[in-house]
Scaffold this motif. Sequence first.
Motif, PDB file in Angstrom:
ATOM      1  N   PRO A  22       0.839  -1.210   0.000  1.00  0.00           N
ATOM      2  CA  PRO A  22       0.000   0.000   0.000  1.00  0.00           C
ATOM      3  C   PRO A  22       0.877   1.266   0.000  1.00  0.00           C
ATOM      4  O   PRO A  22       1.987   1.264   0.532  1.00  0.00           O
ATOM      5  CB  PRO A  22      -0.783  -0.111   1.312  1.00  0.00           C
ATOM      6  N   PRO A  23       0.373   2.347  -0.595  1.00  0.00           N
ATOM      7  CA  PRO A  23       1.172   3.575  -0.740  1.00  0.00           C
ATOM      8  C   PRO A  23       1.738   4.123   0.575  1.00  0.00           C
ATOM      9  O   PRO A  23       2.899   4.539   0.608  1.00  0.00           O
ATOM     10  CB  PRO A  23       0.200   4.569  -1.368  1.00  0.00           C
ATOM     11  N   LEU A  24       0.948   4.115   1.643  1.00  0.00           N
ATOM     12  CA  LEU A  24       1.470   4.637   2.917  1.00  0.00           C
ATOM     13  C   LEU A  24       2.633   3.779   3.415  1.00  0.00           C
ATOM     14  O   LEU A  24       3.635   4.305   3.904  1.00  0.00           O
ATOM     15  CB  LEU A  24       0.368   4.688   3.972  1.00  0.00           C
ATOM     16  N   ARG A  25       2.523   2.475   3.294  1.00  0.00           N
ATOM     17  CA  ARG A  25       3.595   1.576   3.719  1.00  0.00           C
ATOM     18  C   ARG A  25       4.829   1.815   2.851  1.00  0.00           C
ATOM     19  O   ARG A  25       5.953   1.789   3.342  1.00  0.00           O
ATOM     20  CB  ARG A  25       3.108   0.124   3.631  1.00  0.00           C
ATOM     21  N   ALA A  26       4.632   2.062   1.543  1.00  0.00           N
ATOM     22  CA  ALA A  26       5.758   2.313   0.647  1.00  0.00           C
ATOM     23  C   ALA A  26       6.515   3.569   1.065  1.00  0.00           C
ATOM     24  O   ALA A  26       7.743   3.584   1.092  1.00  0.00           O
ATOM     25  CB  ALA A  26       5.270   2.442  -0.800  1.00  0.00           C
ATOM     26  N   VAL A  27       5.783   4.623   1.412  1.00  0.00           N
ATOM     27  CA  VAL A  27       6.422   5.873   1.847  1.00  0.00           C
ATOM     28  C   VAL A  27       7.236   5.626   3.116  1.00  0.00           C
ATOM     29  O   VAL A  27       8.380   6.074   3.233  1.00  0.00           O
ATOM     30  CB  VAL A  27       5.370   6.987   2.057  1.00  0.00           C
ATOM     31  N   ILE A  28       6.659   4.888   4.058  1.00  0.00           N
ATOM     32  CA  ILE A  28       7.357   4.585   5.312  1.00  0.00           C
ATOM     33  C   ILE A  28       8.620   3.778   5.033  1.00  0.00           C
ATOM     34  O   ILE A  28       9.693   4.063   5.585  1.00  0.00           O
ATOM     35  CB  ILE A  28       6.410   3.854   6.288  1.00  0.00           C
ATOM     36  N   MET A  29       8.508   2.780   4.149  1.00  0.00           N
ATOM     37  CA  MET A  29       9.676   1.966   3.811  1.00  0.00           C
ATOM     38  C   MET A  29      10.763   2.803   3.142  1.00  0.00           C
ATOM     39  O   MET A  29      11.957   2.639   3.437  1.00  0.00           O
ATOM     40  CB  MET A  29       9.247   0.814   2.890  1.00  0.00           C
ATOM     41  N   LEU A  30      10.364   3.698   2.268  1.00  0.00           N
ATOM     42  CA  LEU A  30      11.347   4.548   1.589  1.00  0.00           C
ATOM     43  C   LEU A  30      12.019   5.513   2.564  1.00  0.00           C
ATOM     44  O   LEU A  30      13.227   5.747   2.477  1.00  0.00           O
ATOM     45  CB  LEU A  30      10.687   5.290   0.436  1.00  0.00           C
ATOM     46  N   LEU A  31      11.252   6.056   3.491  1.00  0.00           N
ATOM     47  CA  LEU A  31      11.855   6.925   4.510  1.00  0.00           C
ATOM     48  C   LEU A  31      12.828   6.130   5.373  1.00  0.00           C
ATOM     49  O   LEU A  31      13.904   6.634   5.727  1.00  0.00           O
ATOM     50  CB  LEU A  31      10.776   7.594   5.361  1.00  0.00           C
ATOM     51  N   ASN A  32      12.477   4.895   5.713  1.00  0.00           N
ATOM     52  CA  ASN A  32      13.409   4.034   6.447  1.00  0.00           C
ATOM     53  C   ASN A  32      14.692   3.837   5.657  1.00  0.00           C
ATOM     54  O   ASN A  32      15.796   3.873   6.221  1.00  0.00           O
ATOM     55  CB  ASN A  32      12.774   2.664   6.746  1.00  0.00           C
ATOM     56  N   GLY A  33      14.568   3.638   4.350  1.00  0.00           N
ATOM     57  CA  GLY A  33      15.751   3.478   3.504  1.00  0.00           C
ATOM     58  C   GLY A  33      16.614   4.723   3.495  1.00  0.00           C
ATOM     59  O   GLY A  33      17.840   4.641   3.602  1.00  0.00           O
ATOM     60  N   ALA A  34      15.988   5.887   3.382  1.00  0.00           N
ATOM     61  CA  ALA A  34      16.745   7.140   3.385  1.00  0.00           C
ATOM     62  C   ALA A  34      17.482   7.324   4.712  1.00  0.00           C
ATOM     63  O   ALA A  34      18.650   7.722   4.734  1.00  0.00           O
ATOM     64  CB  ALA A  34      15.821   8.325   3.120  1.00  0.00           C
ATOM     65  N   ILE A  35      16.809   7.021   5.811  1.00  0.00           N
ATOM     66  CA  ILE A  35      17.431   7.131   7.138  1.00  0.00           C
ATOM     67  C   ILE A  35      18.619   6.197   7.231  1.00  0.00           C
ATOM     68  O   ILE A  35      19.708   6.591   7.682  1.00  0.00           O
ATOM     69  CB  ILE A  35      16.396   6.844   8.243  1.00  0.00           C
ATOM     70  N   THR A  36      18.446   4.955   6.788  1.00  0.00           N
ATOM     71  CA  THR A  36      19.528   3.966   6.848  1.00  0.00           C
ATOM     72  C   THR A  36      20.726   4.414   6.019  1.00  0.00           C
ATOM     73  O   THR A  36      21.873   4.338   6.479  1.00  0.00           O
ATOM     74  CB  THR A  36      19.022   2.594   6.358  1.00  0.00           C
ATOM     75  N   PHE A  37      20.476   4.901   4.806  1.00  0.00           N
ATOM     76  CA  PHE A  37      21.584   5.354   3.955  1.00  0.00           C
ATOM     77  C   PHE A  37      22.297   6.565   4.553  1.00  0.00           C
ATOM     78  O   PHE A  37      23.520   6.677   4.456  1.00  0.00           O
ATOM     79  CB  PHE A  37      21.116   5.654   2.539  1.00  0.00           C
ATOM     80  N   LEU A  38      21.565   7.467   5.190  1.00  0.00           N
ATOM     81  CA  LEU A  38      22.212   8.620   5.831  1.00  0.00           C
ATOM     82  C   LEU A  38      23.050   8.179   7.025  1.00  0.00           C
ATOM     83  O   LEU A  38      24.140   8.711   7.258  1.00  0.00           O
ATOM     84  CB  LEU A  38      21.174   9.659   6.248  1.00  0.00           C
TER      85      LEU A  38
END
Length: 141
Positions: A22-38
Amino acid sequence: MTQSSVAYRANQAYRGAAVAVPPLRAVIMLLNGAITFLQKSLQAQQARRFEEGYEHLTRATAILRGLSHHLESTRGGAMAERLYQTYNSLILSCLRSYARPQAPENFRRIIASLSELREAWEFVEAASAKTKVGSSESLVR
């Protein structure tokens, strides 16, 4: 890897996530990815592995760029515009902070901002799930 190929891969990841979850879960997952990469970028910078740190930074900013470019301003209105500005401000902050003396402090603030944004989306997702459960329960009665 070039900047455009990283952006392309981030775009493809966003599209793939949007179809699979679902779109909301996708946004959360992508934000998690950005946090991890930073976080990885910061660790690499502190270990003086600057190329690796820059690669992680590029991936994080590509995710944020993908999120900003997939906002629907016609449906989201002022909220979509505000999110667009937020994502782009975070991207600029990341790029300006990289390999600077204040980078650790700045990256921690950026990560905290992204974490707060992720928590807001998690709240929206949870509220949305409760609304769906409540409406389906009323249909069953």
